[in-house]
Design a protein around this motif. Structure first.
Motif, PDB file in Angstrom:
ATOM      1  N   LEU A   6      13.344  -0.092  -8.544  1.00 37.12           N
ATOM      2  CA  LEU A   6      13.142   1.215  -9.153  1.00 37.12           C
ATOM      3  C   LEU A   6      11.678   1.284  -9.569  1.00 37.12           C
ATOM      4  O   LEU A   6      11.176   0.364 -10.231  1.00 37.12           O
ATOM      5  N   ILE A   7      10.974   2.325  -9.123  1.00 30.27           N
ATOM      6  CA  ILE A   7       9.556   2.430  -9.487  1.00 30.27           C
ATOM      7  C   ILE A   7       9.385   3.478 -10.583  1.00 30.27           C
ATOM      8  O   ILE A   7      10.060   4.502 -10.580  1.00 30.27           O
ATOM      9  N   ASP A   8       8.502   3.186 -11.522  1.00 28.59           N
ATOM     10  CA  ASP A   8       8.262   4.175 -12.566  1.00 28.59           C
ATOM     11  C   ASP A   8       7.337   5.264 -12.032  1.00 28.59           C
ATOM     12  O   ASP A   8       6.826   5.188 -10.911  1.00 28.59           O
ATOM     13  N   THR A   9       7.153   6.296 -12.808  1.00 28.16           N
ATOM     14  CA  THR A   9       6.409   7.470 -12.355  1.00 28.16           C
ATOM     15  C   THR A   9       4.962   7.146 -12.032  1.00 28.16           C
ATOM     16  O   THR A   9       4.415   7.667 -11.059  1.00 28.16           O
ATOM     17  N   HIS A  10       4.328   6.279 -12.826  1.00 24.61           N
ATOM     18  CA  HIS A  10       2.933   5.925 -12.532  1.00 24.61           C
ATOM     19  C   HIS A  10       2.809   5.228 -11.184  1.00 24.61           C
ATOM     20  O   HIS A  10       1.897   5.512 -10.410  1.00 24.61           O
ATOM     21  N   ILE A  11       3.723   4.313 -10.910  1.00 23.56           N
ATOM     22  CA  ILE A  11       3.678   3.610  -9.627  1.00 23.56           C
ATOM     23  C   ILE A  11       3.871   4.613  -8.490  1.00 23.56           C
ATOM     24  O   ILE A  11       3.165   4.556  -7.475  1.00 23.56           O
ATOM     25  N   LEU A  12       4.805   5.526  -8.661  1.00 19.00           N
ATOM     26  CA  LEU A  12       5.024   6.562  -7.644  1.00 19.00           C
ATOM     27  C   LEU A  12       3.743   7.353  -7.391  1.00 19.00           C
ATOM     28  O   LEU A  12       3.317   7.517  -6.242  1.00 19.00           O
ATOM     29  N   LEU A  13       3.114   7.820  -8.453  1.00 14.84           N
ATOM     30  CA  LEU A  13       1.885   8.619  -8.296  1.00 14.84           C
ATOM     31  C   LEU A  13       0.754   7.789  -7.697  1.00 14.84           C
ATOM     32  O   LEU A  13       0.036   8.267  -6.818  1.00 14.84           O
ATOM     33  N   TRP A  14       0.588   6.564  -8.169  1.00  8.77           N
ATOM     34  CA  TRP A  14      -0.475   5.719  -7.630  1.00  8.77           C
ATOM     35  C   TRP A  14      -0.253   5.446  -6.152  1.00  8.77           C
ATOM     36  O   TRP A  14      -1.207   5.410  -5.379  1.00  8.77           O
ATOM     37  N   TRP A  15       1.004   5.281  -5.734  1.00  8.89           N
ATOM     38  CA  TRP A  15       1.311   5.080  -4.314  1.00  8.89           C
ATOM     39  C   TRP A  15       0.958   6.347  -3.532  1.00  8.89           C
ATOM     40  O   TRP A  15       0.289   6.288  -2.500  1.00  8.89           O
ATOM     41  N   LEU A  16       1.418   7.490  -4.012  1.00  5.96           N
ATOM     42  CA  LEU A  16       1.198   8.744  -3.283  1.00  5.96           C
ATOM     43  C   LEU A  16      -0.283   9.118  -3.205  1.00  5.96           C
ATOM     44  O   LEU A  16      -0.719   9.699  -2.212  1.00  5.96           O
ATOM     45  N   PHE A  17      -1.037   8.789  -4.256  1.00  7.45           N
ATOM     46  CA  PHE A  17      -2.469   9.097  -4.272  1.00  7.45           C
ATOM     47  C   PHE A  17      -3.325   7.941  -3.749  1.00  7.45           C
ATOM     48  O   PHE A  17      -4.545   8.004  -3.804  1.00  7.45           O
ATOM     49  N   ASN A  18      -2.683   6.873  -3.295  1.00  2.00           N
ATOM     50  CA  ASN A  18      -3.390   5.682  -2.816  1.00  2.00           C
ATOM     51  C   ASN A  18      -4.419   5.210  -3.847  1.00  2.00           C
ATOM     52  O   ASN A  18      -5.564   4.889  -3.526  1.00  2.00           O
ATOM     53  N   ASP A  19      -3.983   5.164  -5.090  1.00  2.00           N
ATOM     54  CA  ASP A  19      -4.855   4.810  -6.210  1.00  2.00           C
ATOM     55  C   ASP A  19      -5.106   3.301  -6.230  1.00  2.00           C
ATOM     56  O   ASP A  19      -4.168   2.518  -6.124  1.00  2.00           O
ATOM     57  N   PRO A  20      -6.367   2.887  -6.387  1.00  2.00           N
ATOM     58  CA  PRO A  20      -6.675   1.452  -6.424  1.00  2.00           C
ATOM     59  C   PRO A  20      -6.083   0.729  -7.633  1.00  2.00           C
ATOM     60  O   PRO A  20      -6.065  -0.500  -7.665  1.00  2.00           O
ATOM     61  N   LYS A  21      -5.573   1.453  -8.635  1.00  2.00           N
ATOM     62  CA  LYS A  21      -4.929   0.807  -9.784  1.00  2.00           C
ATOM     63  C   LYS A  21      -3.662   0.063  -9.371  1.00  2.00           C
ATOM     64  O   LYS A  21      -3.221  -0.835 -10.071  1.00  2.00           O
ATOM     65  N   LEU A  22      -3.079   0.477  -8.253  1.00  2.00           N
ATOM     66  CA  LEU A  22      -1.867  -0.176  -7.763  1.00  2.00           C
ATOM     67  C   LEU A  22      -2.262  -1.489  -7.093  1.00  2.00           C
ATOM     68  O   LEU A  22      -2.944  -1.488  -6.073  1.00  2.00           O
ATOM     69  N   ASN A  23      -1.841  -2.614  -7.681  1.00  2.00           N
ATOM     70  CA  ASN A  23      -2.294  -3.914  -7.175  1.00  2.00           C
ATOM     71  C   ASN A  23      -1.595  -4.307  -5.879  1.00  2.00           C
ATOM     72  O   ASN A  23      -0.630  -3.684  -5.441  1.00  2.00           O
ATOM     73  N   ALA A  24      -2.089  -5.359  -5.267  1.00  2.00           N
ATOM     74  CA  ALA A  24      -1.603  -5.810  -3.961  1.00  2.00           C
ATOM     75  C   ALA A  24      -0.133  -6.205  -4.011  1.00  2.00           C
ATOM     76  O   ALA A  24       0.618  -5.935  -3.068  1.00  2.00           O
ATOM     77  N   GLU A  25       0.294  -6.836  -5.099  1.00  2.00           N
ATOM     78  CA  GLU A  25       1.699  -7.243  -5.221  1.00  2.00           C
ATOM     79  C   GLU A  25       2.630  -6.031  -5.141  1.00  2.00           C
ATOM     80  O   GLU A  25       3.604  -6.024  -4.388  1.00  2.00           O
ATOM     81  N   CYS A  26       2.318  -5.004  -5.907  1.00  2.00           N
ATOM     82  CA  CYS A  26       3.149  -3.796  -5.896  1.00  2.00           C
ATOM     83  C   CYS A  26       3.065  -3.080  -4.554  1.00  2.00           C
ATOM     84  O   CYS A  26       4.082  -2.609  -4.030  1.00  2.00           O
ATOM     85  N   ARG A  27       1.881  -2.993  -4.002  1.00  2.00           N
ATOM     86  CA  ARG A  27       1.724  -2.349  -2.686  1.00  2.00           C
ATOM     87  C   ARG A  27       2.585  -3.034  -1.630  1.00  2.00           C
ATOM     88  O   ARG A  27       3.230  -2.381  -0.818  1.00  2.00           O
ATOM     89  N   GLU A  28       2.603  -4.358  -1.659  1.00  2.00           N
ATOM     90  CA  GLU A  28       3.378  -5.107  -0.666  1.00  2.00           C
ATOM     91  C   GLU A  28       4.874  -4.876  -0.850  1.00  2.00           C
ATOM     92  O   GLU A  28       5.608  -4.734   0.126  1.00  2.00           O
ATOM     93  N   ILE A  29       5.313  -4.833  -2.086  1.00  2.00           N
ATOM     94  CA  ILE A  29       6.735  -4.570  -2.352  1.00  2.00           C
ATOM     95  C   ILE A  29       7.121  -3.195  -1.828  1.00  2.00           C
ATOM     96  O   ILE A  29       8.128  -3.031  -1.138  1.00  2.00           O
ATOM     97  N   VAL A  30       6.322  -2.182  -2.145  1.00  2.00           N
ATOM     98  CA  VAL A  30       6.637  -0.809  -1.739  1.00  2.00           C
ATOM     99  C   VAL A  30       6.530  -0.644  -0.225  1.00  2.00           C
ATOM    100  O   VAL A  30       7.355   0.023   0.399  1.00  2.00           O
TER     101      VAL A  30
END
Length: 133
Positions: A6-30
């Protein structure tokens, strides 16, 4: 099928906006197609609310095309049930944010790890990734 997250809203937004705040671990999981990525219905409410009050002006397209965007990303919406609502309202924590409380309640009741950077999720009631000490 791999693990569900389950991803929280910030993770969702960072993924959709390709935000660099989203670290490699989370990017790989998603990004991993073996994982099921769930998004709480409460995230739609949170994004729409923040867009309406001017805190998230860049989310216009997300608000207008939310369902299609989730579908394109291959994310699964996790609807809110009355059990989720009752648990969110009765969680034994001091955190007052209703959006976060709902995601926590859903994670607990559905036994889902949560992808989040928000320290408020570190309640000991749910599994949080990335885990912070």
């Amino acid at each position: 099928m791999g693990i569900s997250y389950l991803i929280d809203t910030h993770i969702l937004l960072w993924w959709l906006f390709n935000d660099p705040k989203l670290n490699a671990e989370c990017r790989e999981i998603v990004r991993n197609p073996a994982h099921r990525i769930l998004v709480s219905s409460v995230s739609a409410w949170e994004i729409a609310t923040k867009y309406r009050i001017g805190k998230l002006p860049e989310a216009k397209q997300i608000v207008e095309e939310y369902s299609q965007i989730l579908h394109q990303a291959k994310f699964i919406e996790l609807p809110i049930t009355s059990a989720h609502a009752l648990r969110a309202g009765s969680l034994p924590i001091s955190h007052r944010d209703p959006f976060d409380r709902m995601i926590m309640a859903q994670a607990e009741l559905e036994n889902l790890p949560v992808l989040t950077y928000d320290e408020a999720f570190q309640t000991g009631l749910i599994q949080v990734i990335p885990h912070r000490k």
